[in-house]
Design a protein around this motif. Structure first.
Motif, PDB file in Angstrom:
ATOM      1  N   TYR A  86       0.832  -1.192   0.000  1.00 24.70           N
ATOM      2  CA  TYR A  86       0.000   0.000   0.000  1.00 24.70           C
ATOM      3  C   TYR A  86       0.874   1.252   0.000  1.00 24.70           C
ATOM      4  CZ  TYR A  86      -3.766   3.198   1.126  1.00 24.70           C
ATOM      5  OH  TYR A  86      -4.680   4.230   1.070  1.00 24.70           O
ATOM      6  N   LEU A  87       0.632   2.107  -0.977  1.00 27.74           N
ATOM      7  CA  LEU A  87       1.274   3.422  -1.021  1.00 27.74           C
ATOM      8  C   LEU A  87       0.379   4.361  -0.235  1.00 27.74           C
ATOM      9  CD1 LEU A  87       3.141   5.686  -2.053  1.00 27.74           C
ATOM     10  CD2 LEU A  87       1.807   5.684  -4.172  1.00 27.74           C
ATOM     11  N   GLY A  88       0.806   4.704   0.975  1.00 32.65           N
ATOM     12  CA  GLY A  88      -0.015   5.541   1.834  1.00 32.65           C
ATOM     13  C   GLY A  88       0.050   7.009   1.479  1.00 32.65           C
ATOM     14  N   ASN A  89       1.221   7.446   1.038  1.00 35.40           N
ATOM     15  CA  ASN A  89       1.405   8.867   0.825  1.00 35.40           C
ATOM     16  C   ASN A  89       2.678   9.090   0.031  1.00 35.40           C
ATOM     17  OD1 ASN A  89       2.602  11.604   2.198  1.00 35.40           O
ATOM     18  ND2 ASN A  89       0.383  11.648   2.111  1.00 35.40           N
ATOM     19  N   THR A 121      -3.397   2.300  -3.741  1.00 33.33           N
ATOM     20  CA  THR A 121      -3.320   3.631  -3.146  1.00 33.33           C
ATOM     21  C   THR A 121      -4.675   4.305  -3.282  1.00 33.33           C
ATOM     22  OG1 THR A 121      -1.932   5.595  -2.900  1.00 33.33           O
ATOM     23  CG2 THR A 121      -2.502   4.938  -5.174  1.00 33.33           C
ATOM     24  N   GLU A 122      -4.784   5.480  -2.704  1.00 31.45           N
ATOM     25  CA  GLU A 122      -6.016   6.266  -2.759  1.00 31.45           C
ATOM     26  C   GLU A 122      -5.632   7.723  -2.937  1.00 31.45           C
ATOM     27  OE1 GLU A 122      -9.959   7.098   0.048  1.00 31.45           O
ATOM     28  OE2 GLU A 122      -8.490   5.590   0.656  1.00 31.45           O
ATOM     29  N   THR A 123      -6.430   8.451  -3.704  1.00 30.40           N
ATOM     30  CA  THR A 123      -6.144   9.869  -3.929  1.00 30.40           C
ATOM     31  C   THR A 123      -7.456  10.629  -4.068  1.00 30.40           C
ATOM     32  OG1 THR A 123      -4.689  11.374  -5.169  1.00 30.40           O
ATOM     33  CG2 THR A 123      -5.970   9.814  -6.474  1.00 30.40           C
ATOM     34  N   PRO A 124      -7.455  11.924  -3.729  1.00 27.89           N
ATOM     35  CA  PRO A 124      -8.696  12.700  -3.851  1.00 27.89           C
ATOM     36  C   PRO A 124      -9.207  12.752  -5.287  1.00 27.89           C
ATOM     37  CG  PRO A 124      -7.045  13.924  -2.585  1.00 27.89           C
ATOM     38  CD  PRO A 124      -6.358  12.717  -3.162  1.00 27.89           C
ATOM     39  N   TYR A 156     -10.506   8.287  -5.168  1.00 28.21           N
ATOM     40  CA  TYR A 156     -10.242   7.213  -6.121  1.00 28.21           C
ATOM     41  C   TYR A 156      -9.347   6.169  -5.466  1.00 28.21           C
ATOM     42  CZ  TYR A 156     -11.876  10.062 -10.097  1.00 28.21           C
ATOM     43  OH  TYR A 156     -12.623  10.803 -10.977  1.00 28.21           O
ATOM     44  N   ILE A 157      -9.743   4.924  -5.589  1.00 26.83           N
ATOM     45  CA  ILE A 157      -8.910   3.795  -5.162  1.00 26.83           C
ATOM     46  C   ILE A 157      -8.233   3.293  -6.439  1.00 26.83           C
ATOM     47  CG2 ILE A 157      -8.827   1.548  -4.028  1.00 26.83           C
ATOM     48  CD1 ILE A 157      -9.911   3.815  -2.233  1.00 26.83           C
ATOM     49  N   LEU A 158      -6.908   3.181  -6.398  1.00 30.61           N
ATOM     50  CA  LEU A 158      -6.144   2.755  -7.570  1.00 30.61           C
ATOM     51  C   LEU A 158      -5.321   1.523  -7.238  1.00 30.61           C
ATOM     52  CD1 LEU A 158      -5.655   6.237  -7.357  1.00 30.61           C
ATOM     53  CD2 LEU A 158      -5.382   5.666  -9.751  1.00 30.61           C
ATOM     54  N   GLU A 159      -5.094   0.722  -8.266  1.00 31.47           N
ATOM     55  CA  GLU A 159      -4.296  -0.490  -8.111  1.00 31.47           C
ATOM     56  C   GLU A 159      -3.322  -0.614  -9.270  1.00 31.47           C
ATOM     57  OE1 GLU A 159      -6.460  -4.208  -8.213  1.00 31.47           O
ATOM     58  OE2 GLU A 159      -7.001  -4.003  -6.104  1.00 31.47           O
ATOM     59  N   LYS A 160      -2.192  -1.215  -8.967  1.00 31.89           N
ATOM     60  CA  LYS A 160      -1.249  -1.598 -10.006  1.00 31.89           C
ATOM     61  C   LYS A 160      -0.861  -3.039  -9.733  1.00 31.89           C
ATOM     62  CE  LYS A 160       3.005  -0.629 -12.426  1.00 31.89           C
ATOM     63  NZ  LYS A 160       4.107   0.284 -12.642  1.00 31.89           N
TER      64      LYS A 160
END
Length: 163
Positions: A86-89, A121-124, A156-160
């Motif tokens: 998980y990329l938190g920040n 990860t998650e981003t606005p 947005y929830i993103l995945e790679k």
């Protein structure tokens, strides 16, 4: 160290104040650009409590980002034993944005964790620059939108997935 190289060093308590100043500038820049407000970020982004809580958490891998020995940002990761990370920040000082540094940082992260099966990860939702970075530069895909249509709360929830 050439101008294009980035270096990582573990974050310690002495880094919280200078990194909080950079984080505040980076998040406020996005809030100004996309929401038309002067300040905005996750709780504690502007007073050190966010970084103290997450960057100094023993379960995270937290690094300050340096270029030519100058502090320019940070990244906080959670590395799962099962290869699901998980990329938190991740943030870079606005003075150093749009120069390919974030992409270099991401490549370095991927190189450090070759056992990864999937990054999440998650981003606005409002941060179009983040969407471009994650999707077009780093290869993430949007897998879910939380609170769609809510200008400030959409996320947005993103995945790679690593093949």
């Amino acid at each position: 160290m050439s101008h294009s190289e980035v270096a990582f060093q573990k974050i310690d308590a002495t880094d919280i104040k200078p990194l909080t100043n950079i984080m505040k500038r980076a998040f406020d820049e996005d809030s100004k650009q996309y929401l038309g407000i002067e300040e905005g970020g996750p709780p504690g982004y502007d007073d050190g409590t966010f970084l103290t809580k997450y960057a100094l958490d023993s379960s995270s891998q937290a690094f300050k980002i340096l270029m030519e020995n100058k502090l320019i940002g940070a990244v906080i990761l959670w590395i799962g034993e099962d290869g699901n990370n998980y990329l938190g920040n991740i943030f870079v000082d606005p003075l150093f944005q749009d120069k390919g540094i974030g992409t270099k940082v991401w490549k370095e992260i991927e190189g450090r964790y070759p056992e990864t099966k999937k990054w999440t990860t998650e981003t606005p939702g409002f941060s179009k620059r983040n969407h471009n970075f994650y999707v077009n530069k780093c290869g993430f895909k949007v897998i879910k939108i939380l609170k769609p249509g809510d200008r400030e709360e959409e996320s947005y929830i993103l995945e790679k997935v690593i093949e």
